[in-house]
Each structure stands twice: as C-alpha cells, then as structure tokens.
Design a protein around this motif. Structure first.
Motif, PDB file in Angstrom:
ATOM      1  N   ILE A 133      -3.300  -1.524  -3.089  1.00 32.92           N
ATOM      2  CA  ILE A 133      -2.016  -1.465  -3.776  1.00 32.92           C
ATOM      3  C   ILE A 133      -1.093  -0.750  -2.806  1.00 32.92           C
ATOM      4  O   ILE A 133      -1.233   0.451  -2.571  1.00 32.92           O
ATOM      5  CB  ILE A 133      -2.115  -0.710  -5.115  1.00 32.92           C
ATOM      6  CG1 ILE A 133      -3.108  -1.400  -6.041  1.00 32.92           C
ATOM      7  CG2 ILE A 133      -0.729  -0.605  -5.757  1.00 32.92           C
ATOM      8  CD1 ILE A 133      -3.414  -0.619  -7.308  1.00 32.92           C
ATOM      9  N   LYS A 134      -0.188  -1.498  -2.211  1.00 32.02           N
ATOM     10  CA  LYS A 134       0.706  -0.940  -1.198  1.00 32.02           C
ATOM     11  C   LYS A 134       1.717   0.003  -1.846  1.00 32.02           C
ATOM     12  O   LYS A 134       1.916   1.114  -1.392  1.00 32.02           O
ATOM     13  CB  LYS A 134       1.404  -2.075  -0.464  1.00 32.02           C
ATOM     14  CG  LYS A 134       2.157  -1.673   0.755  1.00 32.02           C
ATOM     15  CD  LYS A 134       2.648  -2.911   1.483  1.00 32.02           C
ATOM     16  CE  LYS A 134       3.420  -2.530   2.723  1.00 32.02           C
ATOM     17  NZ  LYS A 134       3.926  -3.712   3.409  1.00 32.02           N
ATOM     18  N   ASN A 135       2.369  -0.465  -2.905  1.00 34.06           N
ATOM     19  CA  ASN A 135       3.283   0.372  -3.675  1.00 34.06           C
ATOM     20  C   ASN A 135       3.593  -0.295  -4.998  1.00 34.06           C
ATOM     21  O   ASN A 135       3.293  -1.467  -5.204  1.00 34.06           O
ATOM     22  CB  ASN A 135       4.571   0.717  -2.908  1.00 34.06           C
ATOM     23  CG  ASN A 135       5.319  -0.512  -2.461  1.00 34.06           C
ATOM     24  OD1 ASN A 135       5.573  -1.425  -3.230  1.00 34.06           O
ATOM     25  ND2 ASN A 135       5.694  -0.546  -1.188  1.00 34.06           N
ATOM     26  N   VAL A 136       4.174   0.493  -5.891  1.00 34.24           N
ATOM     27  CA  VAL A 136       4.502   0.035  -7.235  1.00 34.24           C
ATOM     28  C   VAL A 136       5.923   0.486  -7.543  1.00 34.24           C
ATOM     29  O   VAL A 136       6.286   1.626  -7.263  1.00 34.24           O
ATOM     30  CB  VAL A 136       3.513   0.641  -8.270  1.00 34.24           C
ATOM     31  CG1 VAL A 136       3.888   0.264  -9.684  1.00 34.24           C
ATOM     32  CG2 VAL A 136       2.086   0.208  -7.968  1.00 34.24           C
ATOM     33  N   THR A 137       6.718  -0.408  -8.093  1.00 32.46           N
ATOM     34  CA  THR A 137       8.078  -0.067  -8.512  1.00 32.46           C
ATOM     35  C   THR A 137       8.052   0.216 -10.010  1.00 32.46           C
ATOM     36  O   THR A 137       7.567  -0.605 -10.796  1.00 32.46           O
ATOM     37  CB  THR A 137       9.059  -1.220  -8.219  1.00 32.46           C
ATOM     38  OG1 THR A 137       8.996  -1.521  -6.826  1.00 32.46           O
ATOM     39  CG2 THR A 137      10.480  -0.854  -8.605  1.00 32.46           C
TER      40      THR A 137
END
Length: 124
Positions: free
Chosen positions: A115-119
């Motif tokens: 999971i690279k990033n979450v907004t």
C-alpha cells in the motif's frame, strides 16, 4: 481466488492505521483513494482484487474507495548467459531470460504487494 486474501489484508491494514489516527484524536470520515504497488509475479487479477475489496469494505470508511495500481516488474540475472534486466514471462510457471531463453534465473522484485499511500477525508 487469492485476491480475496490480499483484499482482506489491505482492508485490515488500512483500518488498523485509521484506528491509530483516531486514537490521536483525528477522526477520518472516508478513504477516497488507495494507491498500490503490485509485483507482476503475484499474478493478481486487479479486477478481482477491486471487486473483493468493494464487497468486504461495505459498511466501512473504505466503501467506494478508488484503487490505483502500479505494477512492479521483476528483474533477473541469468545464471547461463549473465544477462541482467527484465524477464520474459510466458505464464505463472514459465519465466525465461529474454536473451537466451534459459529458465535458470536469479529473480529479484516482482512479488511486492504494497500500500503506497491512502487518501483520506477528515471530519471537520
């Protein structure tokens, strides 16, 4: 369908991170976007992953989150000709050196699931 286990792990990781943020007093209203890095050697069907995630995310702050995927290519070093670089993938069980067609390879990468990033959207 190993996509369901990946989707479950994804949801669990995101919800655990949200719980930690909420313990700090930051209330998260919605997860709107999830950016993933997936290695090509995981052979994950992205559409099945998205479907499974949509089903299990129902009733959570992740419901309706857009999932974006960046694929990570595996690299190899051929033990026969010494080639280093991308591999030639025929199917899940056949991976070759693109220079000499040998299957005697030392592989690196291509098995990631990150999971690279979450907004997220915070409550006011």
């Amino acid at each position: 369908m190993h996509e369901l286990s990946y989707a479950t792990a994804m949801l669990d990781a995101i919800l655990n991170s949200i719980k930690k943020e909420e313990e700090k007093g930051r209330k998260i209203k919605k997860v709107s976007e999830i950016n993933l890095e997936i290695g090509e050697l995981t052979f994950i069907n992205v559409e099945q992953l998205k479907f499974a995630f949509d089903v299990i995310a129902e009733g959570t702050v992740c419901k309706g989150a857009k999932i974006n995927v960046e694929f990570i290519k595996p690299k190899c070093k051929c033990l026969d000709c010494g080639y280093e670089g991308d591999v030639k993938i025929v199917d899940e069980f056949e991976i070759y050196c693109p220079k000499c067609n040998s299957m005697r390879l030392k592989l690196s990468g291509g098995k990631e699931f990150n999971i690279k990033n979450v907004t997220v959207e915070f409550e006011d």
